[in-house]
Each structure stands twice: as structure tokens, then as C-alpha cells.
Design a protein around this motif. Sequence first.
Motif, PDB file in Angstrom:
ATOM      1  N   GLY A 142      42.546 -36.553  86.395  1.00 40.13           N
ATOM      2  CA  GLY A 142      41.121 -36.243  86.398  1.00 40.13           C
ATOM      3  C   GLY A 142      40.734 -35.400  87.601  1.00 40.13           C
ATOM      4  N   VAL A 169      38.404 -39.875  87.708  1.00 40.78           N
ATOM      5  CA  VAL A 169      38.919 -39.554  89.041  1.00 40.78           C
ATOM      6  C   VAL A 169      40.392 -39.933  89.083  1.00 40.78           C
ATOM      7  CG1 VAL A 169      38.803 -40.205  91.486  1.00 40.78           C
ATOM      8  CG2 VAL A 169      36.694 -39.908  90.167  1.00 40.78           C
ATOM      9  N   ALA A 176      31.468 -57.229  90.468  1.00 33.38           N
ATOM     10  CA  ALA A 176      30.949 -55.859  90.564  1.00 33.38           C
ATOM     11  C   ALA A 176      29.516 -55.744  90.037  1.00 33.38           C
ATOM     12  CB  ALA A 176      31.863 -54.901  89.784  1.00 33.38           C
ATOM     13  N   MET A 177      29.250 -56.402  88.918  1.00 33.87           N
ATOM     14  CA  MET A 177      27.922 -56.268  88.313  1.00 33.87           C
ATOM     15  C   MET A 177      26.850 -56.896  89.216  1.00 33.87           C
ATOM     16  SD  MET A 177      30.199 -55.637  85.963  1.00 33.87           S
ATOM     17  CE  MET A 177      30.990 -57.190  85.539  1.00 33.87           C
ATOM     18  N   GLY A 192      35.643 -49.172  87.242  1.00 35.69           N
ATOM     19  CA  GLY A 192      36.957 -49.370  86.644  1.00 35.69           C
ATOM     20  C   GLY A 192      36.910 -50.424  85.564  1.00 35.69           C
ATOM     21  N   ALA A 243      45.159 -48.335  91.901  1.00 32.95           N
ATOM     22  CA  ALA A 243      46.507 -47.878  91.552  1.00 32.95           C
ATOM     23  C   ALA A 243      46.729 -46.503  92.185  1.00 32.95           C
ATOM     24  CB  ALA A 243      46.655 -47.779  90.031  1.00 32.95           C
ATOM     25  N   SER A 266      37.604 -44.787  86.537  1.00 39.00           N
ATOM     26  CA  SER A 266      39.060 -44.786  86.485  1.00 39.00           C
ATOM     27  C   SER A 266      39.477 -44.510  85.035  1.00 39.00           C
ATOM     28  CB  SER A 266      39.613 -46.127  86.943  1.00 39.00           C
ATOM     29  OG  SER A 266      39.271 -47.113  85.997  1.00 39.00           O
ATOM     30  N   ARG A 267      40.751 -44.314  84.878  1.00 38.21           N
ATOM     31  CA  ARG A 267      41.289 -43.907  83.581  1.00 38.21           C
ATOM     32  C   ARG A 267      41.001 -44.879  82.418  1.00 38.21           C
ATOM     33  NH1 ARG A 267      45.418 -40.170  82.034  1.00 38.21           N
ATOM     34  NH2 ARG A 267      44.840 -40.434  79.900  1.00 38.21           N
ATOM     35  N   VAL A 305      54.428 -43.586  78.925  1.00 41.10           N
ATOM     36  CA  VAL A 305      54.977 -42.593  79.861  1.00 41.10           C
ATOM     37  C   VAL A 305      55.538 -43.255  81.105  1.00 41.10           C
ATOM     38  CG1 VAL A 305      52.731 -42.164  80.936  1.00 41.10           C
ATOM     39  CG2 VAL A 305      54.536 -40.485  81.135  1.00 41.10           C
ATOM     40  N   VAL A 332      53.538 -37.781  79.584  1.00 37.27           N
ATOM     41  CA  VAL A 332      52.116 -37.684  79.919  1.00 37.27           C
ATOM     42  C   VAL A 332      51.350 -37.024  78.773  1.00 37.27           C
ATOM     43  CG1 VAL A 332      50.501 -37.341  81.838  1.00 37.27           C
ATOM     44  CG2 VAL A 332      52.933 -37.281  82.300  1.00 37.27           C
ATOM     45  N   LEU A 372      56.962 -36.196  86.875  1.00 36.99           N
ATOM     46  CA  LEU A 372      57.308 -37.433  86.178  1.00 36.99           C
ATOM     47  C   LEU A 372      58.325 -37.173  85.062  1.00 36.99           C
ATOM     48  CD1 LEU A 372      56.332 -40.378  86.438  1.00 36.99           C
ATOM     49  CD2 LEU A 372      54.615 -39.887  84.707  1.00 36.99           C
ATOM     50  N   ASN A 382      35.590 -55.887  94.437  1.00 33.13           N
ATOM     51  CA  ASN A 382      36.611 -56.312  93.486  1.00 33.13           C
ATOM     52  C   ASN A 382      36.774 -57.825  93.630  1.00 33.13           C
ATOM     53  OD1 ASN A 382      39.294 -56.814  92.272  1.00 33.13           O
ATOM     54  ND2 ASN A 382      39.449 -54.577  92.238  1.00 33.13           N
TER      55      ASN A 382
HETATM   56  C1  LIG Z   1      50.657 -40.064  84.606  1.00 38.31           C
HETATM   57  C2  LIG Z   1      49.506 -40.988  84.895  1.00 38.31           C
HETATM   58  C3  LIG Z   1      48.288 -40.458  85.232  1.00 38.31           C
HETATM   59  C4  LIG Z   1      47.215 -41.297  85.536  1.00 38.31           C
HETATM   60  N1  LIG Z   1      46.028 -40.741  85.897  1.00 38.31           N
HETATM   61  C5  LIG Z   1      45.019 -41.525  86.275  1.00 38.31           C
HETATM   62  C6  LIG Z   1      43.770 -40.967  86.705  1.00 38.31           C
HETATM   63  O1  LIG Z   1      43.569 -39.748  86.700  1.00 38.31           O
HETATM   64  N2  LIG Z   1      42.800 -41.823  87.089  1.00 38.31           N
HETATM   65  C7  LIG Z   1      42.965 -43.185  87.094  1.00 38.31           C
HETATM   66  O2  LIG Z   1      42.027 -43.912  87.475  1.00 38.31           O
HETATM   67  N3  LIG Z   1      44.103 -43.737  86.662  1.00 38.31           N
HETATM   68  C8  LIG Z   1      45.136 -42.941  86.251  1.00 38.31           C
HETATM   69  N4  LIG Z   1      46.280 -43.521  85.795  1.00 38.31           N
HETATM   70  C9  LIG Z   1      46.290 -44.981  85.546  1.00 38.31           C
HETATM   71  C10 LIG Z   1      46.537 -45.852  86.752  1.00 38.31           C
HETATM   72  O3  LIG Z   1      47.920 -46.065  86.863  1.00 38.31           O
HETATM   73  C11 LIG Z   1      45.861 -47.239  86.589  1.00 38.31           C
HETATM   74  O4  LIG Z   1      46.309 -47.830  85.407  1.00 38.31           O
HETATM   75  C12 LIG Z   1      44.340 -47.178  86.575  1.00 38.31           C
HETATM   76  O5  LIG Z   1      43.869 -46.432  87.670  1.00 38.31           O
HETATM   77  C13 LIG Z   1      43.770 -48.582  86.626  1.00 38.31           C
HETATM   78  O6  LIG Z   1      42.378 -48.528  86.463  1.00 38.31           O
HETATM   79  P1  LIG Z   1      41.436 -49.719  86.955  1.00 38.31           P
HETATM   80  O7  LIG Z   1      41.607 -49.913  88.405  1.00 38.31           O
HETATM   81  O8  LIG Z   1      40.085 -49.441  86.446  1.00 38.31           O
HETATM   82  O9  LIG Z   1      41.996 -50.954  86.115  1.00 38.31           O
HETATM   83  P2  LIG Z   1      42.847 -52.201  86.572  1.00 38.31           P
HETATM   84  O10 LIG Z   1      44.051 -51.795  87.308  1.00 38.31           O
HETATM   85  O11 LIG Z   1      42.996 -53.043  85.368  1.00 38.31           O
HETATM   86  O12 LIG Z   1      41.903 -52.928  87.625  1.00 38.31           O
HETATM   87  C14 LIG Z   1      40.721 -53.584  87.319  1.00 38.31           C
HETATM   88  C15 LIG Z   1      40.259 -54.252  88.591  1.00 38.31           C
HETATM   89  O13 LIG Z   1      39.004 -54.863  88.372  1.00 38.31           O
HETATM   90  C16 LIG Z   1      38.965 -56.096  89.079  1.00 38.31           C
HETATM   91  N5  LIG Z   1      37.931 -56.919  88.445  1.00 38.31           N
HETATM   92  C17 LIG Z   1      38.009 -57.647  87.315  1.00 38.31           C
HETATM   93  N6  LIG Z   1      36.838 -58.226  87.050  1.00 38.31           N
HETATM   94  C18 LIG Z   1      35.989 -57.853  88.034  1.00 38.31           C
HETATM   95  C19 LIG Z   1      34.622 -58.126  88.323  1.00 38.31           C
HETATM   96  N7  LIG Z   1      33.880 -58.905  87.525  1.00 38.31           N
HETATM   97  N8  LIG Z   1      34.079 -57.582  89.418  1.00 38.31           N
HETATM   98  C20 LIG Z   1      34.823 -56.800  90.246  1.00 38.31           C
HETATM   99  N9  LIG Z   1      36.102 -56.513  90.028  1.00 38.31           N
HETATM  100  C21 LIG Z   1      36.680 -57.032  88.928  1.00 38.31           C
HETATM  101  C22 LIG Z   1      40.364 -56.633  88.987  1.00 38.31           C
HETATM  102  O14 LIG Z   1      40.622 -57.520  90.049  1.00 38.31           O
HETATM  103  C23 LIG Z   1      41.194 -55.356  89.089  1.00 38.31           C
HETATM  104  O15 LIG Z   1      41.556 -55.075  90.432  1.00 38.31           O
HETATM  105  C24 LIG Z   1      47.369 -42.695  85.465  1.00 38.31           C
HETATM  106  C25 LIG Z   1      48.589 -43.235  85.102  1.00 38.31           C
HETATM  107  C26 LIG Z   1      49.654 -42.405  84.813  1.00 38.31           C
HETATM  108  C27 LIG Z   1      50.949 -43.033  84.416  1.00 38.31           C
END
Ligand SMILES: Cc1cc2nc3c(=O)[nH]c(=O)nc-3n(C[C@H](O)[C@H](O)[C@H](O)COP(=O)(O)OP(=O)(O)OC[C@H]3O[C@@H](n4cnc5c(N)ncnc54)[C@H](O)[C@@H]3O)c2cc1C
Lengths: 324, 261
Positions: free
Chosen positions: A256, A252, A308-309, A211, A272, A237-238, B118, B143, A101, A289
Motif C-alpha cells: 500500500g 498502509v 480500540a473502540m 486494523g 507486522a 492495515s491489509r 504467498v 504476491v 519474495l 491494542n
Molecule cells: C507480501 C505481503 C505484503 C503485505 N502488505 C501489507 C500491507 O501493505 N499492509 C499491511 O498492513 N499488511 C500487509 N501484509 C500483511 C501483514 O503481514 C499482516 O498480516 C497485517 O499487517 C496484519 O494486520 P492487522 O495488524 O490489522 O491484523 P492482526 O495482525 O490480526 O492484528 C490485529 C490486532 O488487533 C488487536 N486487537 C484485537 N482486538 C482489539 C481491540 N478490541 N482493541 C484494540 N486492539 C485489538 C490484536 O491484539 C492484534 O494485535 C502483507 C503481507 C504480505 C505477505
Amino acid sequence: MNKHIIVIAEHMEGALADITFEMLGKAREIADAVSGSVTVVVLGKDLEPFVRKLGLADTVLLVEHDALAEYVPETYAQALATLLLERNPWLVFFGATSMGLDISTLVASRTNMPFLAMAKNVTADGSVVVTSQIYGGKMFLDAVVTTFPAVISILPGAFKADAGMAEKETAVERIAPSLAESEIRTRFEQLVHPEAGDVDITQFPLLVSVGRGIQNKENLAVFEDLAEKCRSAVAASRPVVDQGWLPMTRQVGRSGAIVKPKAYLAFGISGAPEHVEGMKNAELIIAVNTDKNAPIFSVAHYGAVEDAMDVAQALAEKISGAQQ
Amino acid sequence: MHVAVIMKQVPDLVEELEVDPGGKLLDRSWLRFIPSEYDEHALEQALLVKEEFGGTVDVFAVDIGEPDEMLYTALAKGADRAFKITGEFDYGLNNHTLADVYLPFLKREPYEMILNGVQAIDDIDGPIGPILATKLGLPYVGVVSGMKPDPSTGTVHLRKEYPRGVLAEFRVAMPVFIGIQAAMKPPRYVPIARIQKAMRAGGIVEVAAEAPLETAQQVVGFDVERMYKPEAGRGAEMIEGSPEEIAERIFQILNENGLVR
Ligand SMILES: Cc1cc2nc3c(=O)[nH]c(=O)nc-3n(C[C@H](O)[C@H](O)[C@H](O)COP(=O)(O)OP(=O)(O)OC[C@H]3O[C@@H](n4cnc5c(N)ncnc54)[C@H](O)[C@@H]3O)c2cc1C
Ligand SMILES: Nc1ncnc2c1ncn2[C@@H]1O[C@H](COP(=O)(O)O)[C@@H](O)[C@H]1O
């Protein structure tokens, strides 16, 4: 035009990263189709042991120097920019990883080469078309390369690593980098390994992973309860880790853990690319989701558009009921 | 410590994304914009530095999406100055053009650190940090999830994330450009009332872009042919029904695989 593809290898602590083989396999496939050639460039120190693993390349170019012993973005970018300008490639592949990157864009900027990020596929059937995955995996974009050489960053997991692995004899070239060391302002100090956590999430046959969709820290209890009932652990997730709801050891994905459980339950995880990198090889993926367009449903085997809950709670009750 | 933070607005992925009739861009009429997540971490990290070492935090954003609320929020959180760069921006994909827009403003001030996220979800031609760092002649590390400036030596100690929780530590001479992955604390919350107060006080400095903008829609060296959604749920068998029915089916699947009894 000589269709020469340069693959920038990635390695850490004496091992080539999977992304190197993923890119090499694809580069080989494209080069064979267009009668081109592939060079893998490896920067570092004491690189000889890598050569026989890179048998699919026409040439392995070892760039060895004390200053390259550890990855330093500034130094690596400087060495690579000079090298690429001399070699006049057709395409240059970097991994879209934590190291890639930084240096992919630095090198493209220094050399004024066009750059396309987050490639999920590259085809060279007549014109070179790059398919990138953007907006957190919610959109694809096809772009035709119009100016060569072009730099492309490849998403980890886009191609099979196996396709890039072959132990065969290849031509090896060794060069000393041209470095203006006095200009380097970045010093590597050390690698810090994570302390062993409370649990090792790579060891569980079943993972309950959460997440940002779980909304808040309080809701974690529902998933802790579910995990306990199925002798599993809670991964995340992150954003869940960044918010401080769970320790880093549970994360993860790209930064991670890489997990390969028999089943991975993804609750409120969008899918993502950086997360998918860490769990796509789970034997069974079940995603819950509320967004029917969440990219996680493209990697999941089973999916449900629900809260999810609610589902986690119902599942925990179901398991308790069955155990009585 | 004199710190600049570059923030941008990106489409909110919670909303449904649609492709524009031209087939190459997002349809703007439906988009809701939010600050890019990692830019919010960059702002937080800058504010943490200011709290510990004093100095100033300047925030820059171009007039894409809805930057005013983002900039007032930054002021309410403790940023000193907020600059909105105005111009004829159509929502594009091109960070190279954006870098040229920011460049003169960043050159004008002796920033010791320039921070931004980043990456952003629409960085099709690469993250803006390394592009700007190259144009400014600054070292770049991305990062990054931890930092500790040392004003006495004019350096900053950085922690960069590698896979599997491994961190690499670097020491870099300032001025430096840093791509923030995560701030050392979660971004602070600021009550709406404080943001509204910042809005009433005004305080966003509007400056006109000085760079030519004609490439804002196209990535140089590439022709964008088509933007499209991945097929929804491709591959996944969707389970319908109430939460109880879904749980029942998941239980069945896990049970068949010997994972629950
Ligand atoms: C260099 C770099 C490294 C990274 N490394 C990691 C890594 O190691 N691991 C990682 O996970 N990410 C990593 N990321 C971040 C990644 O890009 C995403 O931002 C991240 O994975 C998003 O996490 P999420 O899916 O929990 O959140 P979001 O993308 O915000 O998704 C949340 C989801 O929850 C759903 N939702 C909302 N409410 C509910 C509900 N009540 N019931 C069910 N579903 C619901 C939504 O529809 C949505 O799809 C990295 C990013 C970069 C730039
Ligand atoms: N160079 C650094 N980069 C990132 N984080 C750091 C650095 N040094 C210390 N920390 C973190 O900052 C906090 C305070 O550190 P210290 O001031 O060294 O006790 C701890 O959580 C450390 O992990």
C-alpha cells in the motif's frame, strides 16, 4: 575464503528501490569488517543511470537483456541462478519485498544454496549470525550460517538507506545473461497504476489507522467520526482492505502507501513487518491494542493496552468537547 | 480446471507465544493452531476458479497442528478432496522438508494450477511455493491478488502486487504454481453446522509421508541458536488508566504537537 557479498538490486520504473541502498550499506559495513568485497547486481535494460548511485559497491554488475526489461520471476530467477553459481559468493542479499519474495527463494532453490528469510540484522563478528523476525514480529530468531554461499532475504527498513547511498566512481562490469528463453513460460504484460482514490492518505498530517482489531465493518463509524473531528482520514492495515471494509487506496504498508504523517494513530494493528514498512517513519506513533505484547508497541512512541473502540470514542468526545 | 491447494497450520498470534525450554523453538504445549491466513485466501481463489470454470479442488495439509478442522472446513466450502499427510512431524520450521513431503503427491496428479499462500508467519527458510515450484519444474508467481484462467489457450492471467498499489500483469502457461496474497473475494464463511456435517461424513484421505523427515527441526545451512521475544513495548511510553484517561493523554500529546485543538 574470499568474502564476496552480492547484493541483488531492486528497481522499478527507472528508480532504484530504497531496499537496494539499505542492503548495500549493510553489505559495505560487513565487507569492510572482514576485508571482503561487495558487488551489486542489477538486472534489466538501460541500466547505466543507476551506476553512479551505487558508489559504495566495489563492482556494479549490469546484466542487460530485452527479456529482463521488466521483472519476470521466472526469467530473473533463471538469469540469477546461473550468475551466482559462476561467481561463487559468500553471502547473497535479496530484499524481502514483493519482488524479492519470489526470486530469492527461487534462486536459492535452483542453486541449492541455504536460505534464511526475514532478516532484521546480519552480523559477521567471527561467525555470520542472522537475526530473523518471525511470527508476525512476535519472535526473533538468531541463526548461525554454517554453509556458504548463503542467501539471506532482508526486511525492508531493517537498515538505513542513507548508509548505502554514495555517488562515486566504481568498477562496472557488463554481462549478457545466459537465458534459455524458450523455457520461459511467464510473459509480462503491463503495470497497472491505482486510480486516484477519494482521499490521498499520504497528504494528512494526522492519520487514524485501523486494523483487524476493530472487529467488524460497523465499528469503522467510530474511527470515521474521530478522523472527521481531527480533520484526518482513516487509513488501514491489509486485512481491513482484504475484507472489503475500506478501499485499497487506504492501505498502509508493503503493498500500500508509505506514509510519513506528523502523527499516526494505530488502532487494533498488531505491527507486522509488512505494515510497519509503510508507517515507521511517522514522526509520532501512538498505538492502542489489547495485546500488551503486540509488536506495534516496539515502533510506537506511546502505547495503551485498551479496547480500540473505547479509546477512539473517548478521544472523539474529548475533541468535540474542546472545540465547543 | 484441476487445482491443488496446499494449506498449513500456524500458531495463532492472538495467544501468547512462549519459547520452549531448549530456547530454539516455540513451546508447543501452549500453542493454538489456525490455518495460515494466506492459505485461506488460496483456497478461496481455487473455489472461485472452480465455480467459474468447473473442475476439481484438492486440498493438502500435513499433520501439524490441528489440520482436521481446516480440511473439513475446506470440504464444507466446496473442495472435492482433502488429503492429510501423516508422519512423525515435530513442529519444525523447515519448508524445504515440507516441500519434499508434498512433492510425490503433487507429481502424481496433472494439476493445472497449484495454489498456496504467498507466505506464512513461520517461513524461516523461505515460502514453500518457490521451493516446490522449483522441484516440480513449474513457473512461479507470488504476491498474486487476482487471476483469470483462459482454458482455451492453457494460460492464466495474473495480477501481482507491487508497492504503492501498483499491479503487474503476467500471462503464464499452465501448469503453474501461484503464491496467493489475496483472493478476489474475501474467504467465504461456512456455518459450523456444515463443517460438522462434513466431519460426520468423514472424507479426509490420510496418506503417509514418503520423504525422510530428519531435517524437520533444522534449517539446512544454518544452526538456529536462539529464539526469543522482542522486549515488550521497547521504546513506547505506556499510557495507563481508563479509556477516558488514555484519550485525555492522547489528546494532550496531539494538542502539544498542534494536531488538534
Ligand atoms: C507480501 C505481503 C505484503 C503485505 N502488505 C501489507 C500491507 O501493505 N499492509 C499491511 O498492513 N499488511 C500487509 N501484509 C500483511 C501483514 O503481514 C499482516 O498480516 C497485517 O499487517 C496484519 O494486520 P492487522 O495488524 O490489522 O491484523 P492482526 O495482525 O490480526 O492484528 C490485529 C490486532 O488487533 C488487536 N486487537 C484485537 N482486538 C482489539 C481491540 N478490541 N482493541 C484494540 N486492539 C485489538 C490484536 O491484539 C492484534 O494485535 C502483507 C503481507 C504480505 C505477505
Ligand atoms: N487477469 C486478471 N487478473 C485479476 N483480476 C482480473 C483479471 N481480469 C479481470 N479481473 C477482475 O475480475 C473482475 C471481472 O473482470 P472481467 O471479467 O474482465 O470483467 C474485475 O473485478 C476485474 O478487475
